[in-house]
Scaffold this motif. Structure first.
Motif, PDB file in Angstrom:
ATOM      1  N   ARG A   1      -7.060  20.848   0.304  1.00 24.72           N
ATOM      2  CA  ARG A   1      -8.504  20.586   0.382  1.00 24.72           C
ATOM      3  C   ARG A   1      -8.882  20.188   1.800  1.00 24.72           C
ATOM      4  NH1 ARG A   1     -11.109  18.041  -3.924  1.00 24.72           N
ATOM      5  NH2 ARG A   1     -12.782  17.636  -2.439  1.00 24.72           N
ATOM      6  N   ARG A   2     -10.072  20.574   2.197  1.00 23.50           N
ATOM      7  CA  ARG A   2     -10.539  20.268   3.536  1.00 23.50           C
ATOM      8  C   ARG A   2     -10.736  18.757   3.727  1.00 23.50           C
ATOM      9  NH1 ARG A   2     -12.707  22.563   7.890  1.00 23.50           N
ATOM     10  NH2 ARG A   2     -14.632  21.685   8.750  1.00 23.50           N
ATOM     11  N   HIS A   3     -10.368  18.302   4.948  1.00 27.37           N
ATOM     12  CA  HIS A   3     -10.502  16.898   5.314  1.00 27.37           C
ATOM     13  C   HIS A   3      -9.734  15.979   4.369  1.00 27.37           C
ATOM     14  CE1 HIS A   3     -13.251  18.274   8.208  1.00 27.37           C
ATOM     15  NE2 HIS A   3     -14.303  18.409   7.434  1.00 27.37           N
ATOM     16  N   ALA A   4      -8.636  16.490   3.827  1.00 26.84           N
ATOM     17  CA  ALA A   4      -7.769  15.621   3.038  1.00 26.84           C
ATOM     18  C   ALA A   4      -6.479  15.448   3.816  1.00 26.84           C
ATOM     19  CB  ALA A   4      -7.477  16.250   1.673  1.00 26.84           C
ATOM     20  N   THR A   5      -6.135  14.222   4.123  1.00 25.02           N
ATOM     21  CA  THR A   5      -4.947  13.955   4.935  1.00 25.02           C
ATOM     22  C   THR A   5      -4.287  12.664   4.496  1.00 25.02           C
ATOM     23  OG1 THR A   5      -4.127  13.570   7.183  1.00 25.02           O
ATOM     24  CG2 THR A   5      -6.328  12.759   6.713  1.00 25.02           C
ATOM     25  N   SER A   6      -2.979  12.606   4.659  1.00 23.82           N
ATOM     26  CA  SER A   6      -2.261  11.366   4.356  1.00 23.82           C
ATOM     27  C   SER A   6      -2.027  10.579   5.638  1.00 23.82           C
ATOM     28  CB  SER A   6      -0.913  11.714   3.712  1.00 23.82           C
ATOM     29  OG  SER A   6      -0.162  12.547   4.583  1.00 23.82           O
ATOM     30  N   LYS A   7      -2.598  11.076   6.776  1.00 24.18           N
ATOM     31  CA  LYS A   7      -2.164  10.544   8.072  1.00 24.18           C
ATOM     32  C   LYS A   7      -3.131   9.554   8.719  1.00 24.18           C
ATOM     33  CE  LYS A   7       0.338  14.788   8.360  1.00 24.18           C
ATOM     34  NZ  LYS A   7       0.513  16.097   8.984  1.00 24.18           N
ATOM     35  N   LEU A   8      -4.272   9.386   8.149  1.00 27.37           N
ATOM     36  CA  LEU A   8      -5.179   8.366   8.668  1.00 27.37           C
ATOM     37  C   LEU A   8      -5.318   7.294   7.600  1.00 27.37           C
ATOM     38  CD1 LEU A   8      -8.227  10.058  10.472  1.00 27.37           C
ATOM     39  CD2 LEU A   8      -6.384   8.724  11.473  1.00 27.37           C
ATOM     40  N   ALA A   9      -4.588   6.201   7.774  1.00 25.34           N
ATOM     41  CA  ALA A   9      -4.622   5.157   6.759  1.00 25.34           C
ATOM     42  C   ALA A   9      -5.984   4.480   6.755  1.00 25.34           C
ATOM     43  CB  ALA A   9      -3.512   4.146   7.015  1.00 25.34           C
ATOM     44  N   GLY A  10      -6.428   4.106   7.946  1.00 29.35           N
ATOM     45  CA  GLY A  10      -7.764   3.518   8.062  1.00 29.35           C
ATOM     46  C   GLY A  10      -8.744   4.581   8.501  1.00 29.35           C
ATOM     47  N   ASP A  11      -9.813   4.157   9.122  1.00 26.83           N
ATOM     48  CA  ASP A  11     -10.795   5.117   9.603  1.00 26.83           C
ATOM     49  C   ASP A  11     -10.765   5.200  11.123  1.00 26.83           C
ATOM     50  OD1 ASP A  11     -11.535   5.511   7.020  1.00 26.83           O
ATOM     51  OD2 ASP A  11     -13.129   3.991   7.075  1.00 26.83           O
ATOM     52  N   ASP A  12      -9.659   4.722  11.725  1.00 21.16           N
ATOM     53  CA  ASP A  12      -9.630   4.566  13.166  1.00 21.16           C
ATOM     54  C   ASP A  12      -9.031   5.784  13.857  1.00 21.16           C
ATOM     55  OD1 ASP A  12      -9.574   3.748  15.726  1.00 21.16           O
ATOM     56  OD2 ASP A  12      -8.139   2.093  15.432  1.00 21.16           O
ATOM     57  N   LEU A  13      -9.897   6.596  14.488  1.00 17.15           N
ATOM     58  CA  LEU A  13      -9.404   7.763  15.211  1.00 17.15           C
ATOM     59  C   LEU A  13      -8.722   7.364  16.519  1.00 17.15           C
ATOM     60  CD1 LEU A  13     -12.136  10.536  14.835  1.00 17.15           C
ATOM     61  CD2 LEU A  13      -9.800  10.533  13.960  1.00 17.15           C
ATOM     62  N   GLY A  14      -8.778   6.074  16.835  1.00 13.29           N
ATOM     63  CA  GLY A  14      -8.161   5.602  18.074  1.00 13.29           C
ATOM     64  C   GLY A  14      -6.700   5.236  17.882  1.00 13.29           C
ATOM     65  N   ALA A  15      -6.183   5.344  16.676  1.00 15.80           N
ATOM     66  CA  ALA A  15      -4.793   4.943  16.436  1.00 15.80           C
ATOM     67  C   ALA A  15      -4.042   6.056  15.717  1.00 15.80           C
ATOM     68  CB  ALA A  15      -4.761   3.654  15.621  1.00 15.80           C
ATOM     69  N   ILE A  16      -3.881   7.190  16.392  1.00 19.01           N
ATOM     70  CA  ILE A  16      -3.249   8.336  15.753  1.00 19.01           C
ATOM     71  C   ILE A  16      -1.802   8.444  16.195  1.00 19.01           C
ATOM     72  CG2 ILE A  16      -3.263  10.848  15.609  1.00 19.01           C
ATOM     73  CD1 ILE A  16      -6.381  10.524  16.079  1.00 19.01           C
ATOM     74  N   ALA A  17      -0.873   8.351  15.250  1.00 20.21           N
ATOM     75  CA  ALA A  17       0.539   8.379  15.604  1.00 20.21           C
ATOM     76  C   ALA A  17       1.186   9.692  15.181  1.00 20.21           C
ATOM     77  CB  ALA A  17       1.265   7.202  14.966  1.00 20.21           C
ATOM     78  N   THR A  18       0.448  10.552  14.498  1.00 19.78           N
ATOM     79  CA  THR A  18       1.016  11.799  14.000  1.00 19.78           C
ATOM     80  C   THR A  18       0.405  12.978  14.758  1.00 19.78           C
ATOM     81  OG1 THR A  18      -0.699  11.651  12.335  1.00 19.78           O
ATOM     82  CG2 THR A  18       1.517  11.027  11.660  1.00 19.78           C
ATOM     83  N   LEU A  19       0.991  14.147  14.562  1.00 20.98           N
ATOM     84  CA  LEU A  19       0.429  15.332  15.215  1.00 20.98           C
ATOM     85  C   LEU A  19      -0.841  15.765  14.495  1.00 20.98           C
ATOM     86  CD1 LEU A  19       3.802  17.160  15.850  1.00 20.98           C
ATOM     87  CD2 LEU A  19       2.262  16.262  17.587  1.00 20.98           C
ATOM     88  N   GLY A  20      -0.809  15.694  13.157  1.00 17.63           N
ATOM     89  CA  GLY A  20      -1.995  16.037  12.380  1.00 17.63           C
ATOM     90  C   GLY A  20      -2.844  14.802  12.140  1.00 17.63           C
ATOM     91  N   PHE A  21      -4.089  15.002  11.853  1.00 16.71           N
ATOM     92  CA  PHE A  21      -4.954  13.893  11.450  1.00 16.71           C
ATOM     93  C   PHE A  21      -6.290  14.409  10.936  1.00 16.71           C
ATOM     94  CE2 PHE A  21      -5.736  14.668  15.931  1.00 16.71           C
ATOM     95  CZ  PHE A  21      -7.114  14.671  16.030  1.00 16.71           C
ATOM     96  N   ARG A  22      -6.555  15.711  11.148  1.00 16.84           N
ATOM     97  CA  ARG A  22      -7.873  16.226  10.808  1.00 16.84           C
ATOM     98  C   ARG A  22      -7.959  16.772   9.382  1.00 16.84           C
ATOM     99  NH1 ARG A  22     -10.708  17.840  15.890  1.00 16.84           N
ATOM    100  NH2 ARG A  22     -11.871  19.273  14.592  1.00 16.84           N
ATOM    101  N   GLY A  23      -6.795  16.983   8.744  1.00 14.03           N
ATOM    102  CA  GLY A  23      -6.802  17.525   7.388  1.00 14.03           C
ATOM    103  C   GLY A  23      -7.442  18.899   7.314  1.00 14.03           C
ATOM    104  N   GLU A  24      -7.254  19.691   8.353  1.00  5.07           N
ATOM    105  CA  GLU A  24      -7.930  20.983   8.428  1.00  5.07           C
ATOM    106  C   GLU A  24      -6.996  22.166   8.393  1.00  5.07           C
ATOM    107  OE1 GLU A  24     -11.970  21.029  10.934  1.00  5.07           O
ATOM    108  OE2 GLU A  24     -10.177  20.588  12.112  1.00  5.07           O
TER     109      GLU A  24
END
Ligand code: ADP
Ligand code: MG
Length: 604
Positions: A73-96
């Motif tokens: 599904r679009r914009h579904a990701t397990s990689k953003l625990a919070g809503d903080d785009l400033g703390a991305i530790a993975t390669l993916g984050f957009r769920g796209e």
């Protein structure tokens, strides 16, 4: 017209246009997902360059059966625990990625989540998902993509040949593999294995160099220097090729930010700046640099394909890269790459194609850059090497060039002891285990250049007044150009002022050039200034300016040297950074090992 909200399938196809430009983009996204899932082994299989079939299998954490439908599904990701785009530790984050690929292909996922009893499978066709079903699968996830772009005929038309697409996929996988030497990667196309990289254990620098060697070639691993620097929380590591290991394009420059392969103008520019001193502008170094910055210092959310980044402090990043590369290259001392000897040997054996005989450096030697005729005029003038006794006046400087073997052992010196000068141009030296051939002009030019740079950095270039100021007649615009740069030139040791509309008068010259022909030096510089970008200061073009000056202060090809002079040249090269190459990245000397020479004669 009324405004309506587009159905999800259409939205996904639109997004797919940005995320999935070509089969290799799908490969990249899927491999990134495997890396994010903590895989230790990633196997990619393609058919038709990925145009008809892509499979990416990993042994990572897997996806739970009840989450499979969500994953596509679009914009579904397990990689953003919070809503903080400033703390991305993975390669993916957009769920796209998955929904985009699903929207334009026929896709199957089979996955077994860590600790789950069994595996689950889902099939999606043109964006429509089946319900998930139990399946048989040992561990991790396998994603299969068939008929990419079948649902977007317009994009399908833009697909290139299988060969081209395969090339892009290889590049995408190699880049990711450089970041993760600990992961094993393989790629097959049909029945052919294209990439096979074993997982590397151990310390990062060593394992990374092994991985880089496996991808960029043995020559790179043999001729790369480690880079490591830190500034204000930004950390740069990696390996940089010696300048003499250069190429006609920048395709072997691999740059990463926080583990993400990027193609970033700022970073490429910094690399160019760092090597400007050592390479002609049409030659490019090979390197792999890994920049790690706090996530607050960089925005990775610039483009759906995630290959661009934006830095908060671009100047800091540039300074870090230029500084770190310069430092690393300085540490390389007089080293020139081993490819120089390979190229030389290849030239001896033109029929031998097994050796890497392609020269790793550009065409002919140094003089080409000096306007015709001027080099010859300058021939009469040579700066003495420091600490070197002047040849006895009137004596033939060519004393046969055979220094007493007793006065030292070749083994004491990396560049050996001078044995002879040939054609008044090349110095032959014997080393502990081979032979060194030095291009005396190229080498000396570099030494004078390095001396000038050092003087600049310390307390400015010492000047030497001319007893009789030299009046040099020039075209009016050449005079104007020199006049406009007079202040900067004075800092570099050259003091001149306008002398009527068509001449300048030279009052002082850089002392370390020795007794130089001021007129021809000024004419050369005027020619050079004509080609310069007005916006750049001479300090930024220091390499070119000093290079031109150094060329005038250096031992000409054709000048005879006696043994002490030759040895002084060799000794100074040994202690001078960057003396292994001229300002254009060509070598100043070639070293042949005895073993190589024996090979030439079939003794080995
Ligand atoms: P993103 O990677 O940005 O989260 P994707 O569309 O690529 O978005 O993937 C969606 C989700 O599917 C991921 O967040 C992850 O939870 C799951 N996923 C995809 N591929 C894998 C995989 N190979 N192993 C485990 N989970 C995966
Ligand atoms: Mg992803």
């Amino acid at each position: 017209m009324t405004i309506r909200v587009l159905p999800e399938i259409v939205v996904n196809r639109i997004a797919a246009g940005e995320v999935v430009e070509r089969p290799a983009s799908a490969v990249k996204e899927l491999v990134e997902n495997s890396i994010d899932a903590g895989a230790g082994r990633i196997e990619v299989a393609l058919r038709d360059g990925g145009r008809s079939f892509i499979s990416v299998a990993d042994d990572g954490g897997g996806i739970a059966g009840d989450e499979l439908a969500l994953a596509v599904r679009r914009h579904a990701t397990s990689k953003l625990a919070g809503d903080d785009l400033g703390a991305i530790a993975t390669l993916g984050f957009r769920g796209e990625a998955l929904p985009s690929i699903c929207a334009i292909s026929r896709l199957d996922i089979v996955s077994r989540a860590d600790g789950a009893d069994g595996a689950w499978r889902i099939h999606v066709e043109g964006g429509r998902a089946s319900t998930s079903r139990p399946a048989a699968h040992a561990k991790g996830t396998r994603v299969e993509v068939r008929d990419l772009f079948f649902a977007t005929p317009a994009r399908l038309k833009f697909m290139k040949t299988a060969r081209t697409e395969l090339g892009h996929a290889v590049d995408a996988i190699n880049r990711l593999a450089m970041v993760h030497p600990e992961i094993a990667f393989s790629l097959s196309e049909g029945t052919r294995t294209v990439i096979r990289l074993a997982g590397q254990q151990g310390e990062l620098f060593a394992s990374r160099l092994d991985r880089l060697g496996a991808i960029m070639g043995r020559e790179f691993a043999d001729n790369a220097i480690p880079v490591e620097a830190e500034r204000e929380g930004l950390r740069l590591t990696g390996h940089a090729g010696l300048p003499t290991l250069n190429q006609a394009n920048a395709s072997a420059q691999y740059l990463f930010v926080n583990g993400r392969p990027v193609r970033d103008k700022l970073l490429f520019g910094a690399v160019r700046g760092a090597y400007r001193d050592f390479l002609a502008s049409d030659r490019h170094p090979m390197l792999a640099l890994f920049l790690d910055v706090p996530s607050a210092a960089v925005d990775v959310n610039v483009h759906p394909a995630k290959t661009e980044v934006r830095f908060r402090d671009a100047g800091l990043v540039r300074g870090l890269i230029v500084g770190a590369l310069r430092h690393a290259l300085t540490g390389a001392g007089h080293r020139a790459s081993t490819t120089v000897a390979d190229a030389a040997l290849g030239a001896f054996r033109p029929e031998d194609t097994g050796v890497s005989s392609a020269p790793a450096y550009g065409g002919g030697h140094g003089r080409g850059r000096v306007p015709a005729g001027l080099a010859e005029r300058a021939d009469a003038f040579h700066a003495p090497l420091p600490g070197l006794q002047a040849p006895p006046s009137g004596a033939d400087a060519d004393s046969g060039g055979t220094p007493d073997a007793e006065d030292g052992s070749c083994a004491d010196y990396p560049l050996g002891l001078a044995r002879a000068q040939v054609h008044g141009t090349y110095v032959l030296a014997q080393t502990a285990d081979g032979l060194v051939i030095v291009d005396q002009h190229a080498a000396h030019e570099r030494l004078v250049y390095e001396r000038m740079k050092r003087a600049m950095e310390a307390d400015g270039v010492a000047r030497q007044g001319l007893l009789i100021p030299a009046v040099v007649e020039l075209e009016e615009d050449a005079c104007a150009r020199l006049g406009a740069r007079a202040g900067e030139l004075a800092e570099l040791g050259l003091v001149l002022e306008p002398f009527g509309p068509g001449a300048v008068v030279v009052r002082e010259v850089p002392a370390l050039l020795g007794e130089t022909d001021a007129a021809s030096l000024v004419r050369d510089l005027a020619d050079e200034l004509a080609e310069f970008d007005e916006a750049l200061s001479l300090k930024e073009r220091l390499a070119d300016v000093c290079g031109t000056m150094a060329c005038h202060g250096s031992v000409r090809a054709g000048r005879r040297l006696n043994a002490p002079e030759m040895n002084a040249l060799l000794r100074e090269m040994e202690v001078t950074p960057h003396s292994g190459q001229c300002n254009h990245g060509r070598p100043t000397y070639v070293e042949l090992k005895l073993a190589d020479i024996e090979k030439l004669f079939g003794r080995r």
